[in-house]
Design an enzyme around this catalytic site. Structure first.
Site, short mmCIF file in Angstrom:
data_model
loop_
_atom_site.label_atom_id
_atom_site.label_comp_id
_atom_site.label_asym_id
_atom_site.label_seq_id
_atom_site.Cartn_x
_atom_site.Cartn_y
_atom_site.Cartn_z
CE LYS A 279 -3.86 2.03 2.64
NZ LYS A 279 -4.73 1.84 3.84
CB SER B 236 -7.89 3.71 3.18
OG SER B 236 -7.04 3.15 4.16
CB SER C 179 -8.23 0.77 6.09
OG SER C 179 -8.91 1.97 6.30
#
Length: 463
Positions: A79, A154, A178
């Site tokens: 990420k 996210s 997330s």
């Protein structure tokens, strides 16, 4: 199966038997990403050339019979808010000044030390403040099961990429759901570990990094690497030599709590409720003892957390020069602006809800080995929306099942437990006692054996 669909465990076996090479696998995964990416937009800083250099080095080590770590040669994506040396960290927003990171953050460093072939980064929304693939910096990230739907966030790109076959290993972060929400909506597995189990930098209350994979065994493999110590995380747990690969656990006699009402937020959709109830019945048939868990969250808890997070975000956003502030996603600015006029007392009372949630969650889970629930009350929603409500005044209505376990520091996973009538994945959340990360993995591994056959993974559109 095609190379891009193989698990990390399977790839390592191929490498050991010299039946495939890291270069061959990296090329296959990169080709597959090339077919999907024009539709998904799940990557940031994808670097095929650097990936192939890493794969060639790994291949040379395997030919000598000298792999350097548990993940040597396995394609991996990270990420974008987890720093990797030399790559800017935009935090999902066009407002960030793009400065190359000086060093790998702890999770990235552990992956690199273990020989993982890092293909690049995956997308996230502005500041990680949305359960969405919507970003002012990245193109809109979509769900591979249905391109009109959202992958969640996210860790949006990680969820979409793992489901689409962008390599077997992905790494996300989670402060309110997330990694679990994208896992639920994209049909993959993830573990939000206990706070501090995986060192991260910068640390923050409730913030963790977690593996995002297609199988429990691959996540366990990652945990053995990611949980290695790093002094930069001043909130990390003392390192433990956990037998992450010992995943067998008897279901008979297992005490399972079943939570179907979060106490606030969006109501649980009928398809989701039915899938979670069916999972509970399968556990019961295997000999587990399943009992209901009453709601333990309150409206005051979430409203307080919302106030605290708004204030914190508004302090950061309002400090930006006007030209940069204008680049932040308008939804985020409008939401954060709600923190501008809060009093010190309101902010402090909001912050105190972290402790209130922790106490309530730990007490509710204490009679059980694990608690199961929906990961999210709804299935994946429209791709273009910032959140299920698309309303900055009500932005957190879908995280009633996930948020409390960030605040309580308990390990909490999401694993697929079925599909809606329209074919979208449904996530089962499995939460254990504080610090019993292996126990959660074991129960999820048992669920992999119990659950009905899974649907084939989505394939890229023709052309």
């Amino acid at each position: 199966m095609d190379l891009h669909d193989l698990s990390a465990i399977a790839l390592l076996d191929l490498y050991h038997r010299k039946a495939a090479s890291p270069v061959e696998v990296a090329r296959a995964v990169l080709r597959h990403i090339g077919r999907w990416e024009p539709h998904l937009h799940a990557t940031y800083a994808l670097d095929p050339e650097a990936a192939l250099v890493q794969a060639e080095a790994s291949q040379a080590r395997w030919l000598k019979g000298e792999p350097i770590g548990a993940l040597d040669g396995v394609p991996t994506m990270i990420k974008e808010n987890i720093a990797t040396k030399g790559v800017p960290v935009p935090l999902g927003t066009a407002a960030t000044e793009l400065v190359p990171a000086a060093q790998d953050a702890p999770p990235a460093a552990r992956l690199r030390e273990a020989g993982a072939v890092i293909l690049g980064k995956t997308t996230m929304p502005d500041y990680g403040m949305l359960s969405s693939g919507l970003s002012s910096f990245h193109a809109l990230t979509r769900n591979p099961w249905d391109l009109t739907k959202n992958p969640g966030g996210s860790s949006a790109g990680a969820g979409a990429g793992a489901a689409a076959g962008y390599g077997p290993l992905h790494l996300g972060t989670d402060i309110g759901g997330s990694v679990r929400l994208p896992a639920a909506w994209c049909g993959i597995f993830t573990l939000k570990p206990s706070l501090g189990r995986i060192p991260i930098h910068p640390p923050y209350a409730g913030r963790v990094a977690g593996p995002m994979t297609r199988t429990v065994a691959d996540a366990a493999l990652m945990m053995g690497v990611l949980s290695r110590p790093d002094a930069r995380d001043t909130m990390s747990l003392p390192w433990q030599d956990i037998a992450w690969q010992k995943l067998h656990r008897e279901v008979k006699g297992l005490r399972i709590g079943l939570q179907l009402d979060a106490g606030w937020g969006l109501p649980v959709e009928p398809d989701t409720r039915a899938a979670v109830e069916a999972a509970a019945r399968l556990f019961e048939r295997a000999g587990a003892i399943v009992e209901p868990v009453r709601p333990f969250m309150t409206r005051a808890m979430i409203d307080g957390m919302d106030n605290f997070w708004r204030c914190r975000s508004w302090m950061d956003i309002s400090a930006l020069p006007e030209a940069r502030r204008a680049k932040v996603l308008p939804f985020i600015v409008e939401w954060a602006r709600g923190g501008a006029g809060l009093s010190g007392e309101q902010v402090f009372r909001g912050y105190s809800q972290m402790g209130a949630m922790r106490d309530a969650a730990v007490a509710a889970c204490s009679p059980f080995d694990v608690v199961i629930s929906p990961t999210a009350p709804i299935a994946a929603y429209a791709a273009e929306l910032a959140g299920p409500t698309d309303d900055p005044a009500r932005p957190l209505e879908h995280i009633g099942f996930t948020l409390p376990f960030n605040m309580s520091e308990q390990p909490s996973a999401s694993i697929n437990c079925g599909y809606t009538r329209s074919g979208l994945p449904i996530g089962l959340q499995v939460t254990g006692p504080r610090h019993d990360d292996l126990g959660v993995l074991q129960v999820c591994h048992a669920w992999e054996q119990l659950r009905p056959a899974q649907r084939p993974w989505p394939q890229p559109p023709a052309g």
